[in-house]
Design a protein around this motif. Structure first.
Motif, PDB file in Angstrom:
ATOM      1  N   UNK A   1       0.840  -1.174   0.000  1.00 45.18           N
ATOM      2  CA  UNK A   1       0.000   0.000   0.000  1.00 45.18           C
ATOM      3  C   UNK A   1       0.888   1.241   0.000  1.00 45.18           C
ATOM      4  N   UNK A   2       0.292   2.377   0.049  1.00 43.92           N
ATOM      5  CA  UNK A   2       1.032   3.627  -0.044  1.00 43.92           C
ATOM      6  C   UNK A   2       1.894   3.847   1.189  1.00 43.92           C
ATOM      7  N   UNK A   3       3.105   4.283   0.959  1.00 43.34           N
ATOM      8  CA  UNK A   3       3.971   4.577   2.092  1.00 43.34           C
ATOM      9  C   UNK A   3       3.587   5.932   2.668  1.00 43.34           C
ATOM     10  N   UNK A   4       3.973   6.143   3.922  1.00 36.88           N
ATOM     11  CA  UNK A   4       3.604   7.391   4.573  1.00 36.88           C
ATOM     12  C   UNK A   4       4.480   8.550   4.137  1.00 36.88           C
ATOM     13  N   UNK A   5       5.600   8.263   3.493  1.00 36.85           N
ATOM     14  CA  UNK A   5       6.478   9.343   3.045  1.00 36.85           C
ATOM     15  C   UNK A   5       6.532   9.362   1.529  1.00 36.85           C
ATOM     16  N   UNK A   6       5.845  10.291   0.941  1.00 38.84           N
ATOM     17  CA  UNK A   6       5.907  10.480  -0.499  1.00 38.84           C
ATOM     18  C   UNK A   6       4.883   9.709  -1.311  1.00 38.84           C
ATOM     19  N   UNK A   7       4.092   8.819  -0.709  1.00 38.23           N
ATOM     20  CA  UNK A   7       3.098   8.059  -1.452  1.00 38.23           C
ATOM     21  C   UNK A   7       1.843   8.878  -1.680  1.00 38.23           C
ATOM     22  N   UNK A   8       0.910   8.325  -2.463  1.00 39.53           N
ATOM     23  CA  UNK A   8      -0.348   9.036  -2.700  1.00 39.53           C
ATOM     24  C   UNK A   8      -1.129   9.221  -1.405  1.00 39.53           C
ATOM     25  N   UNK A   9      -1.820  10.342  -1.312  1.00 42.08           N
ATOM     26  CA  UNK A   9      -2.613  10.623  -0.115  1.00 42.08           C
ATOM     27  C   UNK A   9      -3.783   9.655  -0.054  1.00 42.08           C
ATOM     28  N   UNK A  10      -4.010   9.091   1.127  1.00 41.85           N
ATOM     29  CA  UNK A  10      -5.062   8.105   1.315  1.00 41.85           C
ATOM     30  C   UNK A  10      -6.177   8.686   2.170  1.00 41.85           C
ATOM     31  N   UNK A  11      -7.413   8.382   1.795  1.00 43.52           N
ATOM     32  CA  UNK A  11      -8.593   8.811   2.540  1.00 43.52           C
ATOM     33  C   UNK A  11      -9.133   7.593   3.276  1.00 43.52           C
ATOM     34  N   UNK A  12      -9.310   7.729   4.600  1.00 38.95           N
ATOM     35  CA  UNK A  12      -9.875   6.652   5.413  1.00 38.95           C
ATOM     36  C   UNK A  12     -11.313   7.005   5.764  1.00 38.95           C
ATOM     37  N   UNK A  13     -12.175   5.981   5.779  1.00 39.01           N
ATOM     38  CA  UNK A  13     -13.584   6.168   6.121  1.00 39.01           C
ATOM     39  C   UNK A  13     -13.822   5.606   7.513  1.00 39.01           C
ATOM     40  N   UNK A  14     -14.404   6.397   8.400  1.00 39.91           N
ATOM     41  CA  UNK A  14     -14.644   5.980   9.776  1.00 39.91           C
ATOM     42  C   UNK A  14     -15.465   4.710   9.879  1.00 39.91           C
ATOM     43  N   UNK A  15     -16.624   4.688   9.275  1.00 44.94           N
ATOM     44  CA  UNK A  15     -17.495   3.513   9.307  1.00 44.94           C
ATOM     45  C   UNK A  15     -17.357   2.660   8.055  1.00 44.94           C
ATOM     46  N   UNK A  16     -16.612   3.135   7.103  1.00 44.81           N
ATOM     47  CA  UNK A  16     -16.483   2.405   5.849  1.00 44.81           C
ATOM     48  C   UNK A  16     -17.574   2.790   4.872  1.00 44.81           C
ATOM     49  N   UNK A  17     -17.425   2.343   3.661  1.00 48.19           N
ATOM     50  CA  UNK A  17     -18.366   2.637   2.587  1.00 48.19           C
ATOM     51  C   UNK A  17     -18.707   1.305   1.920  1.00 48.19           C
ATOM     52  N   UNK A  18     -19.990   0.970   1.844  1.00 54.57           N
ATOM     53  CA  UNK A  18     -20.394  -0.316   1.271  1.00 54.57           C
ATOM     54  C   UNK A  18     -20.124  -0.358  -0.226  1.00 54.57           C
ATOM     55  N   UNK A  19     -19.359  -1.369  -0.635  1.00 53.52           N
ATOM     56  CA  UNK A  19     -19.016  -1.577  -2.041  1.00 53.52           C
ATOM     57  C   UNK A  19     -19.084  -3.076  -2.331  1.00 53.52           C
ATOM     58  N   UNK A  20     -18.742  -3.485  -3.540  1.00 53.78           N
ATOM     59  CA  UNK A  20     -18.757  -4.877  -3.944  1.00 53.78           C
ATOM     60  C   UNK A  20     -17.509  -5.166  -4.759  1.00 53.78           C
ATOM     61  N   UNK A  21     -17.067  -6.418  -4.729  1.00 59.44           N
ATOM     62  CA  UNK A  21     -16.067  -6.864  -5.686  1.00 59.44           C
ATOM     63  C   UNK A  21     -16.741  -7.896  -6.577  1.00 59.44           C
ATOM     64  N   UNK A  22     -16.350  -7.918  -7.841  1.00 57.81           N
ATOM     65  CA  UNK A  22     -16.984  -8.819  -8.808  1.00 57.81           C
ATOM     66  C   UNK A  22     -15.931  -9.359  -9.753  1.00 57.81           C
ATOM     67  N   UNK A  23     -16.041 -10.625 -10.106  1.00 53.92           N
ATOM     68  CA  UNK A  23     -15.131 -11.250 -11.048  1.00 53.92           C
ATOM     69  C   UNK A  23     -15.208 -10.581 -12.410  1.00 53.92           C
TER      70      UNK A  23
END
Length: 104
Positions: free
Chosen positions: A1-23
């Motif tokens: 995943x992204x490193x804390x120094x120089x990697x892309x900025x990451x957004x964290x969701x407190x409760x999460x966001x409902x999504x799906x994965x699909x083949x």
């Protein structure tokens, strides 16, 4: 995943966001929760088992109708949490028009 120094900025969701994965072939689909996302990767928490699923390449569906999605590959599995990397689509870059708009 992204490193804390120089990697892309990451957004964290407190409760999460409902999504799906699909083949890629559409033969399977799983509910999951998007915990964090950046421009290049994401962290998901799965509901159910991933046993027997082909996670080499799959879709992350951001809407129930599948109109908003990203193509992904699995990076890491840690219990019910997985880290995924977004795959770029072919011919994604759009070149500026070289057309001359001046009137002759």
């Amino acid at each position: 995943m992204a490193s804390e120094s120089g990697g892309p900025e990451r957004v964290s969701f407190g409760r999460g966001y409902n999504v799906w994965i699909m083949g890629i072939d559409g033969t399977w689909r799983r509910n999951c929760v998007l915990k964090a996302v950046s421009s290049v990767d994401a962290e998901l928490e799965l509901e159910g088992s991933i046993e027997g699923l082909n996670l080499k390449e799959f879709f992350l569906l951001l809407s129930s109708t599948g109109l908003a999605y990203r193509r992904c590959e699995l990076i890491r599995v840690n219990g019910s949490e997985i880290d995924v990397r977004f795959l770029s689509t072919r011919n994604k870059s759009v070149k500026p028009s070289s057309r001359d708009d001046r009137m002759a």
